[in-house]
Structure formats: C-alpha cells, structure tokens
Design a protein around this motif. Structure first.
Motif, short mmCIF file in Angstrom:
data_model
loop_
_atom_site.label_atom_id
_atom_site.label_comp_id
_atom_site.label_asym_id
_atom_site.label_seq_id
_atom_site.Cartn_x
_atom_site.Cartn_y
_atom_site.Cartn_z
N SER A 72 -5.57 5.85 -9.98
CA SER A 72 -4.36 6.59 -9.70
C SER A 72 -4.72 7.61 -8.63
O SER A 72 -3.81 7.86 -7.80
N VAL A 73 -6.03 8.28 -8.78
CA VAL A 73 -6.37 9.18 -7.59
C VAL A 73 -6.32 8.40 -6.13
O VAL A 73 -5.93 8.81 -5.05
N MET B 70 3.58 1.74 -1.63
CA MET B 70 4.17 2.23 -2.83
C MET B 70 3.09 1.64 -3.87
O MET B 70 3.45 0.95 -5.05
N THR C 249 -4.81 5.66 -5.20
CA THR C 249 -3.54 5.38 -4.78
C THR C 249 -2.77 6.30 -3.86
O THR C 249 -2.11 5.78 -2.76
N HIS C 250 -3.40 7.68 -3.86
CA HIS C 250 -2.67 8.58 -2.97
C HIS C 250 -3.54 8.91 -1.73
O HIS C 250 -3.28 9.09 -0.80
N THR C 251 -4.96 8.55 -1.86
CA THR C 251 -6.05 9.01 -0.85
C THR C 251 -6.54 7.63 -0.18
O THR C 251 -6.96 7.84 0.87
N HIS D 216 0.96 -1.30 0.09
CA HIS D 216 -0.06 -0.01 -0.07
C HIS D 216 0.86 1.20 0.11
O HIS D 216 0.39 2.41 -0.72
N PRO E 8 -5.38 3.75 -0.18
CA PRO E 8 -4.53 2.61 -0.89
C PRO E 8 -5.16 1.37 -0.81
O PRO E 8 -5.02 0.58 -1.67
N GLY F 252 1.36 3.14 -6.37
CA GLY F 252 1.40 3.56 -7.61
C GLY F 252 2.33 2.60 -8.36
O GLY F 252 1.77 2.25 -9.58
#
Length: 211
Positions: A172-173, A13, A175-177, A11, A179, A15
């Motif tokens: 993609s979104v 990494m 991934t940062h908000t 989680h 995981p 991306g």
C-alpha cells in the motif's frame, strides 16, 4: 511495445490494480494452499517431494526456453530484433528467476521482447524459496519453547498473519511512492500468496464447524 505501455498505465492507478489482481493471484495459491496444508501435516518429507516434482516439471521447460531465447534466436534471426539484442546483456536476471527485480530496477523502461510475463513466475519461485525458511524458523522456535517435533498450526498461523499484513501495508505504501516496486516486487506480492497459506491452515477447522 503496447504491452509495456499497458503496464506503465497500470502504475498510475496501482492502488486499484494491485487489489484487483489479488483474486487472480489466488489461483496460484490454490497450489500453494495444498503445499501449506500438507507441509503442516507431513513436514519436511512433503517439501522434499514437492520441490523434486517442481524441478522436474518446470525447470527443463523454463531453461530450454531461455536457451532458445538467448542463444538460438540471436543467431537464427538475421538481423536479430533490436529488443532482443538489448535484452541479451541482462539475461542473468532471467537465469536467476529475478525478472521482477530487473523490472523494478529499470522502472519498466526497457523493452522485454515478449518476456514481460515472466515477472510473475519469478515472484512465485522466490516465494517458494522463502516459505520453507519461514516454516523452519517456526519449527525451531517451537521445538526450543515446547519441545514439539511437528509444525504447530497456531504459531505458524500467527507468523503467516503478521507476514501477510506487513506485506499488504508495504504494498500500500509503495503504491504511492514506488509504483513499479509495488507491482513487480515479491515483498509487495507476498500478501496475496499469504492469504492462500492462511486459508490452507484454517480450512480444516472451518470444515469441521460447517460440517
């Protein structure tokens, strides 16, 4: 256990993980590509036969495994493992092919008694439920607009491309908000299966051009 910790480390990494697992997920769409292409050429008849075969091949083994896991093992293993005891109250997620949803909601914090791998099977089955609805929507739209009785490739390819791109951007979104959702949820994984469907649709045209 160690496997759950490995998932948690992914989680951080995600991306790279989500993109790196894409080629592996294209192995499952090899079946899906055949499904997509045959559906375009054969329509509802192919889907009917496909789902009957799938029910007969997969469901008996899957549900037999769940029956052993939730009804037999807790009585045979004395005392039953704590991981299994903790999982039994949540077994509805397994019976409904929603293990991935359960993992998103628990953020991977539970111990899954060696059933963590079932999340990908849940994604697959959820997509197979959604896919006929997409085809049906395209078919209804084209019949109203053009009076065609079969699935046209161009509108279907357009719908698939939009769906695939939207899923990729969504993943993609997340991934940062979020995981866990980016890794386990079906909407964030649809783009990988969508690539298989697109290849199935454009494959004959490519074969003609290169042949």
């Amino acid at each position: 256990g160690a496997r759950l910790n490995a998932e948690r480390s992914h989680h951080g990494m995600l991306g790279r993980v989500n993109l790196a697992t894409g080629p592996l997920w294209l192995l499952e769409p090899m079946t899906f590509m055949n499904l997509s292409g045959q559906a375009v050429s054969s329509g509802a008849r192919y889907f009917r036969h496909f789902y009957v075969r799938r029910l007969l091949r997969l469901f008996p083994v899957y549900y037999f495994t769940l029956a052993v896991l939730f009804f037999v093992l807790p009585r045979v293993l004395q005392p039953p493992p704590a991981e299994l005891v903790a999982l039994v109250p949540h077994q509805a997620w397994y019976w409904l092919y929603a293990v991935n949803v359960f993992q998103v909601l628990t953020h991977g914090e539970m111990s899954y008694f060696n059933t963590l791998h079932l999340w990908s099977l849940s994604v697959e089955e959820q997509f197979y439920v959604m896919w006929p609805l997409i085809l049906l929507g395209v078919l209804v739209w084209t019949r109203r607009k053009h009076g065609q009785g079969r699935l046209p490739r161009v509108p279907l390819l357009t719908a698939l491309t939009v769906l695939t791109l939207a899923s990729f951007l969504y993943a993609s979104v997340l991934t940062h908000t979020a995981p866990s959702a980016a890794y386990f949820s079906t909407p964030a994984r649809v783009w990988e299966l969508g690539v298989g469907a697109i290849l199935a649709l454009i494959g004959p045209a490519i074969a003609r051009l290169t042949g």
